[in-house]
Scaffold this motif. Sequence first.
Motif, PDB file in Angstrom:
ATOM      1  N   ALA A   1     -21.792 -10.096  25.283  1.00  0.00           N
ATOM      2  CA  ALA A   1     -21.957 -11.245  26.250  1.00  0.00           C
ATOM      3  C   ALA A   1     -21.360 -11.509  27.250  1.00  0.00           C
ATOM      4  N   LYS A   2     -21.667 -12.423  28.142  1.00  0.00           N
ATOM      5  CA  LYS A   2     -21.194 -12.911  29.540  1.00  0.00           C
ATOM      6  C   LYS A   2     -20.040 -13.590  28.140  1.00  0.00           C
ATOM      7  N   SER A   3     -20.228 -15.002  28.096  1.00  0.00           N
ATOM      8  CA  SER A   3     -19.168 -15.488  26.887  1.00  0.00           C
ATOM      9  C   SER A   3     -19.838 -16.215  25.987  1.00  0.00           C
ATOM     10  N   VAL A   4     -18.685 -16.229  24.550  1.00  0.00           N
ATOM     11  CA  VAL A   4     -19.131 -16.423  23.486  1.00  0.00           C
ATOM     12  C   VAL A   4     -18.684 -18.131  22.276  1.00  0.00           C
ATOM     13  N   LYS A   5     -18.868 -18.651  22.336  1.00  0.00           N
ATOM     14  CA  LYS A   5     -18.478 -19.771  21.426  1.00  0.00           C
ATOM     15  C   LYS A   5     -18.968 -19.637  20.241  1.00  0.00           C
ATOM     16  N   VAL A   6     -17.624 -19.504  18.993  1.00  0.00           N
ATOM     17  CA  VAL A   6     -17.946 -19.787  17.740  1.00  0.00           C
ATOM     18  C   VAL A   6     -17.262 -20.858  16.820  1.00  0.00           C
ATOM     19  N   ASP A   7     -18.914 -21.871  16.920  1.00  0.00           N
ATOM     20  CA  ASP A   7     -18.296 -22.878  15.819  1.00  0.00           C
ATOM     21  C   ASP A   7     -18.642 -22.503  13.945  1.00  0.00           C
ATOM     22  N   GLY A   8     -19.646 -21.688  14.047  1.00  0.00           N
ATOM     23  CA  GLY A   8     -20.096 -20.817  12.399  1.00  0.00           C
ATOM     24  C   GLY A   8     -18.993 -19.792  11.540  1.00  0.00           C
ATOM     25  N   GLU A   9     -19.972 -19.070  11.744  1.00  0.00           N
ATOM     26  CA  GLU A   9     -19.470 -17.860  11.543  1.00  0.00           C
ATOM     27  C   GLU A   9     -19.873 -16.536  12.270  1.00  0.00           C
ATOM     28  N   LEU A  10     -18.772 -15.574  12.786  1.00  0.00           N
ATOM     29  CA  LEU A  10     -18.941 -14.515  13.269  1.00  0.00           C
ATOM     30  C   LEU A  10     -18.350 -13.721  12.949  1.00  0.00           C
ATOM     31  N   HIS A  11     -18.830 -12.138  12.254  1.00  0.00           N
ATOM     32  CA  HIS A  11     -18.520 -11.065  11.644  1.00  0.00           C
ATOM     33  C   HIS A  11     -18.769  -9.632  12.238  1.00  0.00           C
ATOM     34  N   GLY A  12     -17.964  -9.410  13.411  1.00  0.00           N
ATOM     35  CA  GLY A  12     -18.410  -7.994  14.426  1.00  0.00           C
ATOM     36  C   GLY A  12     -17.473  -8.095  15.312  1.00  0.00           C
ATOM     37  N   ASP A  13     -17.466  -6.871  15.783  1.00  0.00           N
ATOM     38  CA  ASP A  13     -16.894  -6.898  17.784  1.00  0.00           C
ATOM     39  C   ASP A  13     -17.364  -7.580  18.601  1.00  0.00           C
ATOM     40  N   VAL A  14     -16.903  -8.318  19.351  1.00  0.00           N
ATOM     41  CA  VAL A  14     -17.345  -8.745  20.885  1.00  0.00           C
ATOM     42  C   VAL A  14     -16.264  -8.300  21.535  1.00  0.00           C
ATOM     43  N   GLU A  15     -17.179  -8.171  22.533  1.00  0.00           N
ATOM     44  CA  GLU A  15     -16.896  -7.968  24.346  1.00  0.00           C
ATOM     45  C   GLU A  15     -18.028  -9.693  25.106  1.00  0.00           C
ATOM     46  N   ALA A  16     -16.634  -9.805  25.233  1.00  0.00           N
ATOM     47  CA  ALA A  16     -17.226 -10.620  26.146  1.00  0.00           C
ATOM     48  C   ALA A  16     -16.651 -10.417  27.925  1.00  0.00           C
ATOM     49  N   SER A  17     -17.121 -10.641  28.836  1.00  0.00           N
ATOM     50  CA  SER A  17     -17.220 -10.020  30.116  1.00  0.00           C
ATOM     51  C   SER A  17     -15.647 -11.389  30.957  1.00  0.00           C
ATOM     52  N   GLU A  18     -16.484 -12.604  29.885  1.00  0.00           N
ATOM     53  CA  GLU A  18     -15.542 -13.907  30.468  1.00  0.00           C
ATOM     54  C   GLU A  18     -13.994 -14.057  29.669  1.00  0.00           C
ATOM     55  N   ARG A  19     -15.158 -15.054  28.439  1.00  0.00           N
ATOM     56  CA  ARG A  19     -14.533 -15.502  27.467  1.00  0.00           C
ATOM     57  C   ARG A  19     -14.580 -15.684  26.299  1.00  0.00           C
ATOM     58  N   ILE A  20     -14.243 -15.856  25.485  1.00  0.00           N
ATOM     59  CA  ILE A  20     -14.251 -16.479  24.060  1.00  0.00           C
ATOM     60  C   ILE A  20     -13.643 -17.363  23.280  1.00  0.00           C
ATOM     61  N   VAL A  21     -14.551 -18.254  22.375  1.00  0.00           N
ATOM     62  CA  VAL A  21     -14.062 -19.626  22.107  1.00  0.00           C
ATOM     63  C   VAL A  21     -14.216 -19.990  20.870  1.00  0.00           C
ATOM     64  N   ILE A  22     -13.322 -20.189  19.787  1.00  0.00           N
ATOM     65  CA  ILE A  22     -13.333 -19.612  18.264  1.00  0.00           C
ATOM     66  C   ILE A  22     -12.593 -21.082  18.079  1.00  0.00           C
ATOM     67  N   SER A  23     -13.851 -22.201  17.425  1.00  0.00           N
ATOM     68  CA  SER A  23     -13.455 -23.153  17.650  1.00  0.00           C
ATOM     69  C   SER A  23     -12.668 -23.385  16.242  1.00  0.00           C
ATOM     70  N   ALA A  24     -12.522 -25.193  15.568  1.00  0.00           N
ATOM     71  CA  ALA A  24     -12.040 -25.353  14.965  1.00  0.00           C
ATOM     72  C   ALA A  24     -12.515 -24.934  13.690  1.00  0.00           C
ATOM     73  N   SER A  25     -13.632 -25.173  13.893  1.00  0.00           N
ATOM     74  CA  SER A  25     -14.850 -25.371  12.410  1.00  0.00           C
ATOM     75  C   SER A  25     -15.426 -23.994  12.301  1.00  0.00           C
ATOM     76  N   GLY A  26     -14.953 -23.109  13.847  1.00  0.00           N
ATOM     77  CA  GLY A  26     -14.840 -21.804  13.960  1.00  0.00           C
ATOM     78  C   GLY A  26     -14.657 -20.417  13.300  1.00  0.00           C
ATOM     79  N   SER A  27     -15.560 -19.339  11.838  1.00  0.00           N
ATOM     80  CA  SER A  27     -14.202 -18.447  11.227  1.00  0.00           C
ATOM     81  C   SER A  27     -15.358 -16.711  12.314  1.00  0.00           C
ATOM     82  N   MET A  28     -13.989 -16.286  12.452  1.00  0.00           N
ATOM     83  CA  MET A  28     -14.251 -15.124  13.398  1.00  0.00           C
ATOM     84  C   MET A  28     -13.807 -13.176  12.912  1.00  0.00           C
TER      85      MET A  28
END
Length: 144
Positions: free
Chosen positions: A92-119
């Motif tokens: 994706a261009k960008s990813v924001k995780v507030d919940g749960e993400l299991h897997g590899d991520v390729e972001a062309s801009e950025r990824i944000v894992i918030s305080a409530s997020g789990s990756m």
Amino acid sequence: MFFDKKSKSDPQRSHEAAAVQKPLAESRPLDVSVNRAIKGGQAVIGATVKIKGEVVSDEDIAVEGLIEGSIVLKNNELLVGSSGRVHADVVAKSVKVDGELHGDVEASERIVISASGSMRGNIKALRVILEDGAKFKGSIDMDE
């Protein structure tokens, strides 16, 4: 065409006819997020929705349900909501995780894992933001 003379002379009837002819958007304002989804800006995967397979989209996706497989949003954003679960590899261009993400991520801009997020998985992005309290297990590659 036939006209009802009573409707023209009766102000109450003409008011009712005008109310019926108003477009839905004028009579009830839409929620901003719903309005954005209608314009093609964001698709919402509801909390009770489960998807298995490959998801490809040309619009942003907000996930409150479950997606298993792979997600490809080359020019768009993925938002994993607080009740969302994604068990998929993501491009994706960008990813924001507030919940749960299991897997590899390729972001062309950025990824944000918030305080409530789990990756769990590997990240490849130009910018990575881990908020205080975020849970992360994996590797980070920030090469251009």
